[in-house]
Structures are given as C-alpha cells and as structure tokens.
Design a protein around this motif. Structure first.
Motif, short mmCIF file in Angstrom:
data_model
loop_
_atom_site.label_atom_id
_atom_site.label_comp_id
_atom_site.label_asym_id
_atom_site.label_seq_id
_atom_site.Cartn_x
_atom_site.Cartn_y
_atom_site.Cartn_z
N PHE A 123 30.77 44.77 46.62
CA PHE A 123 29.87 45.86 46.97
C PHE A 123 30.22 47.12 46.20
CE2 PHE A 123 33.29 45.29 49.96
CZ PHE A 123 33.84 46.56 50.10
N LYS A 124 29.25 48.02 46.14
CA LYS A 124 29.42 49.26 45.41
C LYS A 124 30.23 50.20 46.30
CE LYS A 124 27.38 51.44 41.72
NZ LYS A 124 28.67 51.28 41.09
N GLY A 125 31.30 50.75 45.75
CA GLY A 125 32.09 51.69 46.54
C GLY A 125 31.55 53.08 46.38
N THR A 126 32.25 54.05 46.94
CA THR A 126 31.89 55.43 46.67
C THR A 126 32.55 55.77 45.34
OG1 THR A 126 33.83 56.07 47.93
CG2 THR A 126 31.72 56.18 49.08
N SER B 121 33.31 56.00 41.25
CA SER B 121 33.15 55.04 40.17
C SER B 121 33.78 53.71 40.57
CB SER B 121 33.82 55.58 38.91
OG SER B 121 35.20 55.62 39.10
N GLY B 122 33.49 52.70 39.77
CA GLY B 122 34.04 51.38 40.05
C GLY B 122 33.28 50.71 41.19
N PHE B 123 33.72 49.53 41.58
CA PHE B 123 33.09 48.80 42.67
C PHE B 123 34.19 48.04 43.40
CE2 PHE B 123 33.26 44.49 40.95
CZ PHE B 123 33.53 44.76 39.60
N CYS B 124 33.85 47.50 44.56
CA CYS B 124 34.86 46.84 45.37
C CYS B 124 34.62 45.35 45.48
CB CYS B 124 34.86 47.39 46.79
SG CYS B 124 35.35 49.09 46.87
N VAL B 125 35.70 44.61 45.53
CA VAL B 125 35.61 43.21 45.91
C VAL B 125 36.48 43.05 47.15
CG1 VAL B 125 35.21 42.38 43.56
CG2 VAL B 125 37.55 42.46 44.43
N SER B 126 36.03 42.22 48.09
CA SER B 126 36.88 42.03 49.26
C SER B 126 37.14 40.56 49.47
CB SER B 126 36.26 42.67 50.49
OG SER B 126 35.10 41.98 50.84
N GLY B 127 38.21 40.27 50.16
CA GLY B 127 38.61 38.90 50.42
C GLY B 127 40.07 38.88 50.81
N ILE C 263 42.90 48.10 53.57
CA ILE C 263 42.84 47.08 54.62
C ILE C 263 42.13 47.73 55.79
CG2 ILE C 263 44.18 45.60 56.19
CD1 ILE C 263 46.46 45.65 54.16
N GLU C 264 41.05 47.11 56.26
CA GLU C 264 40.25 47.67 57.36
C GLU C 264 39.97 49.16 57.09
OE1 GLU C 264 39.60 45.58 60.13
OE2 GLU C 264 40.97 43.97 59.52
N GLU C 265 39.57 49.45 55.89
CA GLU C 265 39.19 50.80 55.47
C GLU C 265 40.32 51.82 55.42
OE1 GLU C 265 35.50 51.66 57.56
OE2 GLU C 265 34.72 49.85 56.63
N ASP D 173 46.71 39.22 53.87
CA ASP D 173 45.90 40.41 54.17
C ASP D 173 44.47 40.23 53.68
OD1 ASP D 173 48.11 41.73 55.19
OD2 ASP D 173 48.51 42.86 53.34
N GLN D 174 43.53 40.77 54.45
CA GLN D 174 42.14 40.89 54.00
C GLN D 174 42.04 42.26 53.38
OE1 GLN D 174 39.66 38.71 54.41
NE2 GLN D 174 40.85 37.27 55.65
N VAL D 175 41.71 42.33 52.10
CA VAL D 175 41.69 43.64 51.46
C VAL D 175 40.39 43.89 50.71
CG1 VAL D 175 44.18 43.85 51.15
CG2 VAL D 175 42.84 42.69 49.40
N SER D 176 40.06 45.18 50.58
CA SER D 176 39.00 45.58 49.65
C SER D 176 39.72 46.16 48.46
CB SER D 176 38.12 46.66 50.24
OG SER D 176 37.59 46.21 51.43
#
Ligand code: GDP
Length: 460
Positions: free
Chosen positions: A269-272, A274-280, A309-311, A321-324
């Motif tokens: 997803f698009k983050g705030t 620049s750049g973008f985020c991947v999570s998993g 992690i969890e924002e 860990d589940q991370v963005s």
C-alpha cells in the motif's frame, strides 16, 4: 556512495551476529507475541466467540458495545452484536459474514495474542490460507448443536479442510472450542462424542495428541471463555481450564531470528510521504531500518526507510513479527503480493520448477502427469502443473513404494515435480520451513499439501 554501502553492509552483518542479544534487550521484559488464526465451518460461531472474548477482556469500549447492541437490535439480529466487533465494514455486516483476515489483539497472563480471524465461507479459503500462513497457533471452533457439528465435519464441510490446511501450513498447536454447548443443555455426552471424532481425525491430520486441547463453551452466553463456568450442568462434569487459559498455555513458538532474513509480502500500500509500504511476516532473521533488501523473484534491490509493528515505528524487527516496511529505491509496480524480501548476501532461490513431497487428501480425479493445479506459497497464488510423478511413498516411513506411478489418489504420499507458470521465490523445506511449504488447489478446493525438497534451476 558504493563505499558507504560497503560500510553499511559491514555494519549490518556485524549487527546480525548480535541479533540474539538485541532481541533479548528489545523484547526481554515483554509478553511473548502469539499469532492465532480462528478456523471452522461457516456459522460455527467464530466471530461471536472472538467478539465476546474481546469484550469480556475489556478490549472493546462500552460506547462501541452499546452502539453495536442498538444497531443489531434495530436490525432484529441482536445476536450479531459480538460478531461485529471483528467485522468492520457495513457490507460485511449486512451479509453477516466475515470477509477478510481482520486483526485484533488481547492479552493473557503471559502472552500478547494477535487474532487473524479466518472467514468460514467456502470462497474465502484463499484469504484463510494467507491468515494461517502467518499463524503460530490455531483455534478451531465447532458447533455442538445436533446435526450442525456433523454438517461441518462431513464431506463438504470446512472443519476438516481448515484443520488440514493449518497443519500443512505449519501450525502444530490447536485449541478446539466445542461451541454452542448451550444448545444441547451442556451435555457431557455430546461433548465427548464430538471430542472423540475430532481426536481420531486430528491425529490423522498430523497433530500430536498433547498439542490439542478441547474446551466446552458458548460464545453467545460467554460461558467458560475468560472465567470458570457458572452453568451448573457444565460444573458437574468439567473442571478444566477456560478458553483464555488454554490460549495462555500454548507453548511459545520458535523465533528463528539468527537465520538469514526473509519476509513474505502479503499486502502492498501507499504510505504517507515518499516510498510505499509492504506488509507481512518476517519469517526468519531480523530487519533494521537502513538495511538493503533483495526483492524476489524480480531480484531488485531496495532500502528499508522505515519499519512499523501495529503502526508503531521500530528500529529493528525480528522473525515472527508482522511488520510494515517502507521501501525506497524501487517502483511500487515492480512488487507484488507473494514476493519475498530477503538478505541480498544470502538470498532465497528463484525458480519455476521444483520437486516436492506431497500428501494428497481431496481429489475427485486422481492426479496424473500434466495435471493442472494452483500453487499457494505464502501469499503467492500461481498456476502450475504436476509435471512428473517421480515416486509414490509410504505415508509414514517415506519409503518408495513405487517408481513413476501412473496416478495418485486420496491418502497417497508422493514425490512429484511441479512446473510453475513463471519463476517464484522459494526455499527447500530443510533450509527454511517457512518458505518450503506449498498448498495445491484445483477448482477452489485444496487437494494436497507439500514440502519443497529440491529446486530445479533452468539450465539457460
Ligand atoms: P461464524 O460464521 O463462524 O463467524 O459464526 P457467527 O459468529 O456469525 O455465528 C453464527 C450464528 O450462530 C449466529 O446466528 C450466532 O448468533 C449464533 N451463535 C454463535 N455462537 C453461539 C452460541 O454459543 N450459542 C448459540 N445458541 N448460538 C450461537
């Protein structure tokens, strides 16, 4: 800048040797984090049970509860109020089913539990696979109502398929909620009947007896969820733990933090900014901000700009860990769900052909050479064919029973070669359990599960 990169790489390596110390420092005092997937046939009461559990633990504020109560009363579906705790959108609410893997958290005495709520509807199994792929443990919910347990358990029901799926995806510990016992007057006989049937099946599915716990409860009345039972009939025959204690008693899972870094992408997803985020989930190793990562199978390099992690922002995150991850130096369109991020100095393999040891459990037509299938590998879904039947194996010993079998039916185990439609990032099971497992589906039904035993690299 190349020199800078070298310095950074050196630093990065140095950090990694000390990752165990860092893990202890970062996480030493806190509760162990456990990811739990909730599985079971549609209408078994999964959402109601988990919603009630979260409310009883004070995870949902009074105002929200009150709102849900009023809304559900208006709709004449009052019993749905607990289920709504887990479902967020109006669409889901109107349809009365949980659609995606929604997350919620709660704490037990020793653990911080993140729920990966699995939907029960048949069409939604792919979502469940990605939820279960991230789970440490599973909660199987079955409906004790006469006739309903049988519907969910017999052919066509999801109880068996879900249990097989989570086991194939690596989940070894299971809690079974024998739910809606209020509908059978808390009958011990009914509880025992269901427990016996499940025990036989779960053993066949590969669960060890000591790793499965059965809990009588009612998600609707809240009986035996977070407190000892008060129901007289139940008290006459049950003095075991309530559901929350069973969850607390799960063994903490292994965190392979010293292995090479691997992260499987299940959302982009698009983050705030620049750049973008991947999570998993970080499957193995650890990841720090500033690290360089290799995106596979496309083999492009990227830099980790931020981690959360969890924002909550982190400097470092570990296996389990589940991370963005906010990435830079790579275009968003060059990354897909199912891709793997890994350590550039110790990357995963990329190939379109591999050998796997599979167990076939649900085919209507036997598998023959050239059989078209769909491969699920972490969050990746890819068309493939069973390109060779190498040998049929004894299910328990693994011994070769027959070389080059013509076909494979239910309950058989075999070594096969699989040709995927394009290269994927993968690992041999013995190197990395997390990336060495696959599920095989046909026409929306899971027919087999397997372990990757050998990667076949193309010769050109
Ligand atoms: P899910 O599809 O597994 O998430 O099931 P839901 O939580 O949506 O519940 C399905 C239906 O069963 C709803 O009508 C619930 O009100 C009902 N239900 C859920 N738990 C219980 C229970 O413990 N006892 C009784 N009697 N009904 C329940």
């Amino acid at each position: 800048s190349e020199q800078n990169d070298d310095v950074k790489n050196f630093k990065q390596k140095d950090n990694k040797t000390d990752v165990v110390t860092q893990y202890k420092k970062e996480r030493g005092g806190s509760k162990e984090h456990l990811y739990m997937v909730v599985i079971g046939h549609v209408d078994a009461g999964k959402s109601t049970l988990m919603g009630h559990l979260l409310c009883s633990l004070g995870q949902v504020n009074q105002k929200t509860m009150h709102k849900y109560e009023q809304e559900s009363r208006k709709l004449g579906k009052q019993s749905f109020m607990y289920a709504w705790v887990l479902d967020e959108t109006g669409e889901e609410r109107n349809r009365g089913i949980t659609m995606d893997v929604g997350k919620s958290q709660f704490e037990t005495d020793t653990k911080l539990v993140t729920l990966l709520d699995a939907p029960g509807h048949k069409d939604f199994i792919p979502n469940m696979i990605s939820g279960a792929g991230q789970a440490d443990v599973a909660l199987l919910v079955v409906d004790a109502t006469r006739g309903e347990f049988e519907t969910g358990f017999d052919y066509g029901g999801q109880t068996r398929e879900h249990a097989l799926l989570v086991r194939s995806l690596g989940v070894s510990q299971l809690a079974v909620a024998i739910n809606k016992l209020d509908t059978v007057s808390w009958s011990q006989e009914r509880f025992n009947e269901i427990t016996q049937k499940l025990k036989v099946f779960l053993k066949q599915a590969g669960f060890k007896e000591n790793d499965v716990a059965f809990v009588p409860c009612s998600g609707l009345t809240g009986q035996n969820l977070v407190e000892k039972p008060t129901e007289n009939e139940l008290l006459t025959w049950y003095n075991g733990p309530c559901l929350i204690n069973v969850i607390d008693n799960f063994r903490s899972p292994d965190r392979p933090i010293s292995k090479p870094f691997r992260h499987s992408i299940n959302d982009i997803f698009k983050g705030t900014g620049s750049g973008f985020c991947v999570s998993g989930r970080i499957e193995t190793g650890s990841l720090s901000t500033g690290d360089r990562v290799l995106v596979c199978p496309s083999k492009e390099l990227a830099t980790v700009k931020a981690l959360a992690i969890e924002e909550v922002s982190q400097q470092i995150a570990f296996a389990g860990d589940q991370v963005s991850v906010t990435l830079s130096g790579i275009e968003m369109q060059n990354v897909s769900i199912g891709y793997i991020l890994c350590d550039p100095q110790n990357p995963v393999q990329v190939a379109s052909k591999f050998q796997a040891r599979i167990v076939v459990f649900n085919v209507t037509v036997p598998i023959t050479k050239g059989f078209p299938v769909v491969i699920h590998h972490q969050s990746l879904v890819e068309p493939a064919v069973i390109s060779k039947l190498i040998s049929q194996l004894n299910k328990s010993t693994g011994e070769v029973i027959k070389k080059h079998p013509r076909c494979l039916g239910n309950n058989s185990s075999a070594m096969v070669e699989i040709q995927v439609s394009r290269p994927i990032a993968l690992e041999v099971y013995s190197d990395c359990k997390e990336l060495g497992r696959i599920m095989i589906r046909v026409g929306g039904v899971t027919i087999a599960a397997g372990l990757i035993t050998k990667v076949i690299l193309s010769t050109n």
